[in-house]
Design a protein around this motif. Sequence first.
Motif, mmCIF file in Angstrom:
data_model
loop_
_atom_site.group_PDB
_atom_site.id
_atom_site.type_symbol
_atom_site.label_atom_id
_atom_site.label_comp_id
_atom_site.label_asym_id
_atom_site.label_seq_id
_atom_site.Cartn_x
_atom_site.Cartn_y
_atom_site.Cartn_z
ATOM 1 N N THR A 1 0.847 -1.210 0.000
ATOM 2 C CA THR A 1 0.000 0.000 0.000
ATOM 3 C C THR A 1 0.874 1.249 0.000
ATOM 4 O O THR A 1 0.619 2.205 -0.742
ATOM 5 C CB THR A 1 -0.918 -0.016 1.241
ATOM 6 N N GLU A 2 1.927 1.233 0.814
ATOM 7 C CA GLU A 2 2.785 2.426 0.923
ATOM 8 C C GLU A 2 3.424 2.742 -0.437
ATOM 9 O O GLU A 2 3.492 3.897 -0.854
ATOM 10 C CB GLU A 2 3.881 2.200 1.982
ATOM 11 N N GLU A 3 3.884 1.697 -1.130
ATOM 12 C CA GLU A 3 4.488 1.923 -2.454
ATOM 13 C C GLU A 3 3.452 2.476 -3.436
ATOM 14 O O GLU A 3 3.735 3.375 -4.237
ATOM 15 C CB GLU A 3 5.078 0.616 -2.999
ATOM 16 N N LYS A 4 2.230 1.941 -3.353
ATOM 17 C CA LYS A 4 1.182 2.427 -4.274
ATOM 18 C C LYS A 4 0.872 3.897 -4.015
ATOM 19 O O LYS A 4 0.632 4.658 -4.957
ATOM 20 C CB LYS A 4 -0.091 1.596 -4.097
ATOM 21 N N VAL A 5 0.888 4.285 -2.747
ATOM 22 C CA VAL A 5 0.598 5.689 -2.426
ATOM 23 C C VAL A 5 1.703 6.591 -3.011
ATOM 24 O O VAL A 5 1.419 7.647 -3.577
ATOM 25 C CB VAL A 5 0.445 5.880 -0.900
ATOM 26 N N VAL A 6 2.943 6.143 -2.908
ATOM 27 C CA VAL A 6 4.049 6.935 -3.476
ATOM 28 C C VAL A 6 3.819 7.120 -4.979
ATOM 29 O O VAL A 6 3.910 8.236 -5.520
ATOM 30 C CB VAL A 6 5.416 6.238 -3.215
ATOM 31 N N ILE A 7 3.487 6.040 -5.665
ATOM 32 C CA ILE A 7 3.285 6.129 -7.123
ATOM 33 C C ILE A 7 2.062 6.998 -7.437
ATOM 34 O O ILE A 7 2.091 7.834 -8.350
ATOM 35 C CB ILE A 7 3.166 4.717 -7.745
ATOM 36 N N ALA A 8 0.989 6.829 -6.649
ATOM 37 C CA ALA A 8 -0.223 7.636 -6.911
ATOM 38 C C ALA A 8 0.084 9.125 -6.795
ATOM 39 O O ALA A 8 -0.374 9.933 -7.613
ATOM 40 C CB ALA A 8 -1.325 7.235 -5.930
ATOM 41 N N GLU B 1 -0.242 11.961 -9.709
ATOM 42 C CA GLU B 1 -0.962 13.239 -9.566
ATOM 43 C C GLU B 1 -0.066 14.384 -10.061
ATOM 44 O O GLU B 1 -0.506 15.248 -10.821
ATOM 45 C CB GLU B 1 -1.339 13.448 -8.094
ATOM 46 N N LEU B 2 1.215 14.368 -9.662
ATOM 47 C CA LEU B 2 2.132 15.425 -10.111
ATOM 48 C C LEU B 2 2.348 15.361 -11.628
ATOM 49 O O LEU B 2 2.533 16.372 -12.288
ATOM 50 C CB LEU B 2 3.488 15.297 -9.392
ATOM 51 N N GLU C 1 -6.358 15.920 -6.702
ATOM 52 C CA GLU C 1 -6.729 16.389 -8.048
ATOM 53 C C GLU C 1 -7.400 15.307 -8.908
ATOM 54 O O GLU C 1 -8.484 15.510 -9.440
ATOM 55 C CB GLU C 1 -5.493 16.947 -8.768
ATOM 56 N N PRO C 2 -6.740 14.148 -9.097
ATOM 57 C CA PRO C 2 -7.335 13.178 -10.029
ATOM 58 C C PRO C 2 -8.563 12.472 -9.455
ATOM 59 O O PRO C 2 -8.695 12.337 -8.231
ATOM 60 C CB PRO C 2 -6.215 12.145 -10.261
ATOM 61 N N SER D 1 5.382 16.310 -19.239
ATOM 62 C CA SER D 1 6.237 15.259 -19.822
ATOM 63 C C SER D 1 7.612 15.171 -19.163
ATOM 64 O O SER D 1 8.257 14.126 -19.205
ATOM 65 C CB SER D 1 6.367 15.450 -21.336
ATOM 66 N N SER D 2 8.075 16.262 -18.512
ATOM 67 C CA SER D 2 9.415 16.212 -17.914
ATOM 68 C C SER D 2 9.460 15.215 -16.739
ATOM 69 O O SER D 2 10.519 14.868 -16.244
ATOM 70 C CB SER D 2 9.845 17.597 -17.441
ATOM 71 N N ARG D 3 8.298 14.737 -16.310
ATOM 72 C CA ARG D 3 8.269 13.771 -15.198
ATOM 73 C C ARG D 3 8.224 12.314 -15.686
ATOM 74 O O ARG D 3 8.209 11.379 -14.882
ATOM 75 C CB ARG D 3 7.050 14.032 -14.303
ATOM 76 N N LEU D 4 8.177 12.126 -17.006
ATOM 77 C CA LEU D 4 7.968 10.758 -17.517
ATOM 78 C C LEU D 4 9.127 9.810 -17.183
ATOM 79 O O LEU D 4 8.905 8.693 -16.709
ATOM 80 C CB LEU D 4 7.735 10.798 -19.029
ATOM 81 N N TYR D 5 10.338 10.241 -17.464
ATOM 82 C CA TYR D 5 11.477 9.331 -17.268
ATOM 83 C C TYR D 5 11.706 9.017 -15.779
ATOM 84 O O TYR D 5 11.828 7.830 -15.407
ATOM 85 C CB TYR D 5 12.733 9.910 -17.928
#
Length: 379
Positions: free
Chosen positions: A25-32, A36-37, A67-68, A262-266
């Motif tokens: 769950t903690e890892e999923k929250v980090v990714i979520a 959002e960003l 936001e999402p 897009s600068s956050r993609l990589y």
Amino acid sequence: MSQRIQIFDTTLRDGEQVPGCQLTTEEKVVIAKELELLGVDVIEAGFPISSPGDFRSVEEICKAVTEPTVCGLTRAVEKDIEVAAEALRYAKRPRIHTGIGSSDVHILHKFNSTRDQILERGVRAVKYAKKFVEDVEFYAEDSGRADLEFLARLTEGVIAAGATVVNLPDTTGYLLPEQMYERISYIFENVSNIHKATISMHCHNDLGLATANTLAGIRAGARQVEVTINGIGERAGNTSLEEIAMALKVHKDLGFETGIDSSRLYPLSKLVSGMMRMPVQANKAIVGRNAFAHSSGIHQDGHLKNSSNYEIINPEDVGVPSSEIILTARSGRAALRHRLQLLGFKFEKLDLDKLYERFLLMADERKMIHDQDLMELVG
Ligand code: KIV
Ligand code: ZN
């Protein structure tokens, strides 16, 4: 004016179904929070009835992002819908994603049912979900192989029941782009209440066509796309978020835009790959290790003269620090001179010719030449 395409990210649901990719769950929250960003419009946070852990993850993601829209998957089953509604109760913008198989293969071999019964179950599920949330998305699973006349009837029925979004997934990655275009166009032409809902594309990559099929769906009128970071997902994966975001950005002339930074993609690709222990193939478009690496002499010479010769995207636009010139036995003098100059060496043309001969011998033997090897070569 560009038309906005909604980005529905399913990394944490379809992506996380991949064997070995399960997250805490903690890892999923980090990714979520990173999603959002990044600027996604919808996060599909999980399938709440599938396990207590998934339920908790959906709950925590609802608390963590504002936001999402946060979405929970269900089957067209009342208990699933109740549990999803409960898991989504903290969401600012909750969505229930419910649905059922729509192809004759699924109707017969999964549900032992008939088209009419499936239509009735789909409509009932949407009406039931509407008791809990306003925003209900319906998925017509395996719609890529469904009878088109039935698919139009099903789409019309679930929209009349209150579906705000209708997802027409190519669950088995079966379609070709021109077929997808024709099928989605047919739906737009034959569903009388189509303007009351958003049509969504959810493509799998079994034939390597998920991105092309998703783009074909957009051209035919779909305004939401279901995607994952690095294209992870069941079997050969889902449409990759980074490919769609950049295809629409590079081809602005098509008239579509997304809210993606897009600068956050990589950086996000690396985070997801690391957390899921799922390496990204080196030649993966946009985020692969070699996506901005130039290795043949002709390309390196052209790239050093002007990067637009061999790059349609500025690497910094997707968060990659810079392009790379890889030194191998296929490299030319221009690349060798460039690398040596970066290392601070100055030399005349004659020296370069001699060095280049020795460089080729070394490169044939060592495959790739690193700065350490160049120091040895010069020294
Ligand atoms: O591929 C698919 O059809 C799905 C649905 C559950 C949306 O993942
Ligand atoms: Zn899927």
